[in-house]
Design an enzyme around this catalytic site. Structure first.
Site, PDB file in Angstrom:
ATOM      1  N   ASP A   1       3.108  -5.721   2.686  1.00  0.00           N
ATOM      2  CA  ASP A   1       4.429  -5.634   2.474  1.00  0.00           C
ATOM      3  C   ASP A   1       5.460  -6.480   3.530  1.00  0.00           C
ATOM      4  OD1 ASP A   1       7.193  -4.468   1.767  1.00  0.00           O
ATOM      5  OD2 ASP A   1       6.811  -2.436   2.464  1.00  0.00           O
TER       6      ASP A   1
ATOM      7  N   HIS B   1       3.351  -2.344  -0.453  1.00  0.00           N
ATOM      8  CA  HIS B   1       4.736  -1.333  -0.418  1.00  0.00           C
ATOM      9  C   HIS B   1       4.418  -0.211  -1.566  1.00  0.00           C
ATOM     10  CE1 HIS B   1       8.840  -0.510   0.247  1.00  0.00           C
ATOM     11  NE2 HIS B   1       8.804  -0.230  -1.081  1.00  0.00           N
TER      12      HIS B   1
ATOM     13  N   CYS C   1      10.148   4.085   1.013  1.00  0.00           N
ATOM     14  CA  CYS C   1      11.227   2.960   0.578  1.00  0.00           C
ATOM     15  C   CYS C   1      12.601   3.304   1.102  1.00  0.00           C
ATOM     16  CB  CYS C   1      10.705   2.587  -0.740  1.00  0.00           C
ATOM     17  SG  CYS C   1      11.648   1.008  -1.335  1.00  0.00           S
TER      18      CYS C   1
END
Length: 307
Positions: free
Chosen positions: A244, A275, A197
């Site tokens: 995502d 995600h 991330c």
């Protein structure tokens, strides 16, 4: 969508049916686009047979008791917290250093910098560092929240803390950590980086801004570096989740830039994954995709850093 979370080593097995919309809202919440009240309010509008609001919310938020794959007491590694100078960041920084058994000044190993999400150095990221050390890499995972006292023990507070910080100084802390690994007395001087991330973004950014230090990068669902992509020398192995939409929207332009600059890269997109699918502390975790991605990552680092 039917979600199966299957964890071995006496970890719990949970089978739940959670609408994709709930995952999308959690992604908005986790990245600061909506607050917790709005997130829970939206969840309350869903009709999920057999599941209460509290059960769904609990499944989507981390339970770090489930995330440990390698014990900090594992005899094959030595783990400790190390402070280091960070002139490009906050002046002083701290990270979690894990060294494989038998690695020393006479028997050196390559190193991997591990970059956390947007909430500080949580137990999942520490476990990722231990996983790398277990297979032979010196691993170092800095905590961006060290200037504010360090990861506070829960992600909500950690996320709020990190949001108040200067992003350039955080990047500086990680850059100085990469330099530390390059010159560590046990290191061969070869440094890889993996991040998740926000840490995926940092991996892209350091590959662009430290081309003579980062020898391989494996960003997981990370957005591109803001600048200097033309400077990237390291091979990249990029991991994306099919569902995502936020991060995937940034990939076409980034791929064009990588191709234009003749960067050696491989990109993988994991089917039906959200995600955060590698994080085994939440309902977004997908065991098969996570294990495949990690196997690819370890092999990538072995090929680029150990050869």
């Amino acid at each position: 969508m039917t979600l199966f979370i299957d964890r071995s080593n006496n970890k719990s097995k949970t089978t739940s049916t959670i609408p994709q919309q709930a995952f999308d809202w959690y992604d908005e919440y986790a990245h600061g686009d909506i607050d917790r009240r709005t997130f829970l309010s939206r969840l309350g509008t869903l009709s999920v047979t057999g599941l209460t609001l509290s059960v769904v919310a609990s499944a989507l938020t981390p339970n770090y008791a489930l995330a440990e794959q390698i014990s900090f007491n594992d005899p094959d590694i030595t783990a400790s917290y190390v402070e280091y100078d960070s002139p490009n960041g906050h002046g002083k920084a701290r990270g979690y250093l894990v060294v494989p058994k038998g690695v020393n000044m006479d028997n050196k190993a390559p190193a991997v910098l591990v970059a956390h999400e947007n909430r500080g150095l949580n137990p999942y990221i520490e476990d990722v560092a231990r996983r790398l050390a277990k297979v032979g890499f010196i691993a170092f995972a800095p905590d961006a929240l060290f200037p504010l006292g360090g990861y506070p023990g829960n992600d909500d507070e950690g996320r709020a803390m990190q949001k108040t910080m200067d992003g350039d100084k955080i990047e500086g802390d990680f850059m100085d950590a990469a330099t530390l690994l390059k010159h560590h007395t046990f290191s061969t001087g070869k440094v890889g980086m993996v991040g998740f991330c926000y840490g995926g973004y940092l991996t892209n950014a350091l590959a662009a801004n430290m081309p003579d230090t980062i020898h391989a990068g494996a960003p997981y669902y990370g957005t591109p570096a803001k600048s200097n992509t033309e400077n990237i020398k390291a091979p990249l192995q990029l991991h994306f989740a099919e569902l995502d939409q936020r991060v995937n929207a940034t990939w076409p332009d980034y791929e064009t830039a990588l191709k234009a600059n003749q960067v050696n890269y491989t990109a993988f997109t994991y089917a039906n994954a959200n995600h955060g699918f590698h994080n085994d502390s939440t309902a977004r975790y997908q065991e098969k995709n996570a294990e495949l991605a990690w196997e690819r990552t370890v092999n990538f680092f072995k090929q680029t850093l150990m050869s």
